[in-house]
Design a protein around this motif. Structure first.
Motif, short mmCIF file in Angstrom:
data_model
loop_
_atom_site.label_atom_id
_atom_site.label_comp_id
_atom_site.label_asym_id
_atom_site.label_seq_id
_atom_site.Cartn_x
_atom_site.Cartn_y
_atom_site.Cartn_z
N GLU A 74 0.81 -1.22 0.00
CA GLU A 74 0.00 0.00 0.00
C GLU A 74 0.84 1.26 0.00
N ALA A 75 2.05 1.17 0.48
CA ALA A 75 2.88 2.36 0.58
C ALA A 75 3.17 2.98 -0.78
N PHE A 76 3.06 2.18 -1.85
CA PHE A 76 3.28 2.74 -3.18
C PHE A 76 2.21 2.38 -4.19
N SER A 77 1.37 1.35 -3.88
CA SER A 77 0.33 0.98 -4.84
C SER A 77 -0.86 0.31 -4.16
N PRO A 78 -1.85 1.09 -3.75
CA PRO A 78 -3.06 0.49 -3.20
C PRO A 78 -3.74 -0.45 -4.20
N ARG A 79 -3.63 -0.14 -5.47
CA ARG A 79 -4.23 -0.98 -6.52
C ARG A 79 -3.65 -2.40 -6.48
N LEU A 80 -2.32 -2.49 -6.45
CA LEU A 80 -1.69 -3.80 -6.45
C LEU A 80 -1.84 -4.50 -5.09
N ALA A 81 -1.90 -3.71 -4.03
CA ALA A 81 -2.14 -4.30 -2.71
C ALA A 81 -3.48 -5.02 -2.69
N SER A 86 -6.61 -9.92 -2.92
CA SER A 86 -7.66 -10.75 -3.50
C SER A 86 -7.14 -12.12 -3.91
N MET A 87 -5.84 -12.20 -4.23
CA MET A 87 -5.26 -13.48 -4.62
C MET A 87 -4.89 -14.33 -3.42
N THR A 88 -4.48 -13.67 -2.32
CA THR A 88 -3.95 -14.41 -1.18
C THR A 88 -4.83 -14.35 0.06
N SER A 89 -5.75 -13.38 0.10
CA SER A 89 -6.58 -13.12 1.29
C SER A 89 -5.72 -12.85 2.51
N ALA A 90 -4.53 -12.31 2.27
CA ALA A 90 -3.61 -12.01 3.37
C ALA A 90 -3.48 -10.51 3.53
N PRO A 91 -3.26 -10.01 4.75
CA PRO A 91 -3.04 -8.58 4.94
C PRO A 91 -1.77 -8.15 4.25
N VAL A 92 -1.80 -6.95 3.69
CA VAL A 92 -0.61 -6.41 3.04
C VAL A 92 -0.30 -5.02 3.56
N VAL A 93 -0.63 -4.79 4.86
CA VAL A 93 -0.31 -3.52 5.50
C VAL A 93 0.57 -3.83 6.69
N ARG A 94 1.13 -2.79 7.30
CA ARG A 94 1.98 -2.96 8.46
C ARG A 94 1.19 -3.57 9.63
N GLU A 95 1.88 -4.37 10.42
CA GLU A 95 1.24 -4.87 11.62
C GLU A 95 0.96 -3.76 12.62
N ASP A 96 1.81 -2.69 12.55
CA ASP A 96 1.62 -1.60 13.51
C ASP A 96 0.60 -0.58 13.02
N SER A 97 -0.03 -0.84 11.85
CA SER A 97 -1.03 0.09 11.33
C SER A 97 -2.42 -0.49 11.58
N ALA A 98 -2.75 -0.71 12.83
CA ALA A 98 -3.99 -1.39 13.18
C ALA A 98 -5.21 -0.66 12.63
N SER A 99 -5.15 0.65 12.62
CA SER A 99 -6.31 1.40 12.16
C SER A 99 -6.53 1.27 10.67
N TYR A 100 -5.51 0.77 9.95
CA TYR A 100 -5.63 0.61 8.51
C TYR A 100 -5.37 -0.85 8.14
N SER A 101 -6.08 -1.72 8.77
CA SER A 101 -5.94 -3.13 8.48
C SER A 101 -6.67 -3.44 7.19
N VAL A 102 -6.92 -4.72 6.94
CA VAL A 102 -7.53 -5.10 5.67
C VAL A 102 -8.83 -4.37 5.43
N GLY A 103 -9.55 -4.06 6.50
CA GLY A 103 -10.84 -3.41 6.32
C GLY A 103 -10.75 -1.93 6.00
N GLY A 104 -9.58 -1.30 6.16
CA GLY A 104 -9.44 0.11 5.89
C GLY A 104 -9.50 0.41 4.40
N THR A 105 -9.83 1.65 4.06
CA THR A 105 -9.88 2.01 2.65
C THR A 105 -8.48 2.26 2.11
N ALA A 106 -8.34 2.11 0.80
CA ALA A 106 -7.04 2.37 0.17
C ALA A 106 -6.63 3.82 0.37
#
Length: 293
Positions: A74-81, A86-106
């Motif tokens: 997400e730090a450089f491409s929310p689109r690719l994140a 969608s391919m892995t169903s895995a979080p792709v944000v920082r662990e320390d960014s709790a407020s912007y977890s998978v449910g957060g908007t791009a």
């Protein structure tokens, strides 16, 4: 005529953000473009094309880059994140960014990234990156100009790169090639002429510079090239980088990891070069000759 970059604004913003993050981390993590290339299974020249905004980022490269620079995609491409998610169903944000977890908007993730790591980005890049994220959230539409339908039949637009590929002593390519102009062509007609390619958006126009490929290619002849061909696929005319210069020459495989670089006249003698030192950028498919009559 208004100059337009090769990529659409949102894709350019992603490349610029990725490059900026790489530069900010390279000393700390002892990174180089070659290390990124080795991890991604590509050449350093291919990595440079991503960072310079010539080729758009893809999910595979984004995942490797994120791991190497220790930043979320997400730090450089929310689109690719989102694509990776969608391919892995895995979080792709920082662990320390709790407020912007998978449910957060791009857009939220990008705003957070810009506040933490975006100080070196230009205002225009920040705006474009945020606009791209908002589009991913459904808040806008990004216009892509790499394909615009023609007004007749199957016509499409092909970009003209503002680079001079040398047919002589070599040209140092620009840092940021741009489109000088577009041309409108019919893919069907090109195929009927014998031009072989998979997708029309792989086709670009460049300008030959020099005399060594005459009479096949004259000075300033426009050339139709396929930028999806990034390695030697058989004897032919290629656009390639060698020793920091950009060339258009015939390449012929001679074995033992070596290629012969050949001109089409006697102005320059054939030269044997190492394949590992030769970074192919495209294969020339057609010379757009303008012969006086």
């Amino acid at each position: 005529m208004t100059k337009k970059r090769i990529l659409s604004p949102d894709r350019l913003a992603e490349c610029e953000a990725a490059h900026t993050l790489f530069l900010s981390k390279k000393n700390e993590l002892k990174l180089s473009q070659k290390k990124i290339a080795d991890a991604a299974g590509m050449t350093p020249a291919a990595v440079n094309l991503y960072f310079k905004g010539i080729n758009p980022l893809n999910a595979q490269f984004a995942a490797v880059l994120a791991r190497m620079i220790q930043e979320p995609v997400e730090a450089f491409s929310p689109r690719l994140a989102e694509e990776i998610r969608s391919m892995t169903s895995a979080p792709v944000v920082r662990e320390d960014s709790a407020s912007y977890s998978v449910g957060g908007t791009a857009a939220d993730v990008v705003r957070d990234m810009l506040s933490r790591s975006g100080k070196n980005l230009s205002e225009d890049a920040r705006r474009r990156l945020l606009a791209a994220a908002q589009a991913e959230d459904g808040g806008g539409v990004i216009e892509l100009d790499y394909y615009r339908p023609g007004v007749v039949g199957d016509e499409v637009w092909i970009a003209h790169y503002d680079v001079r590929a040398a047919m002589g002593g070599g040209q140092i390519p620009h840092d940021y090639p741009e489109m000088l102009q577009d041309i409108r062509v019919s893919p069907q007609h090109l195929r009927e002429m014998g031009v072989e390619f998979k997708e029309h958006f792989h086709l670009k126009m460049v300008t030959g510079w020099g005399q060594s490929m005459a009479p096949t290619i004259k000075h300033r002849d426009p050339l139709l090239v396929d930028i999806s061909i990034r390695e030697f696929v058989g004897d032919g005319i290629y656009m390639f980088s060698w020793e920091g210069h950009l060339y258009i020459k015939r390449l012929q495989w001679i074995g033992d990891g070596h290629i012969k670089m050949i001109s089409d006249n006697e102005r320059h003698q054939p030269l044997e070069i190492r394949a590992d030192d030769t970074y192919i950028q495209a294969r020339v498919l057609l010379v757009w000759n303008a012969n006086l009559v």
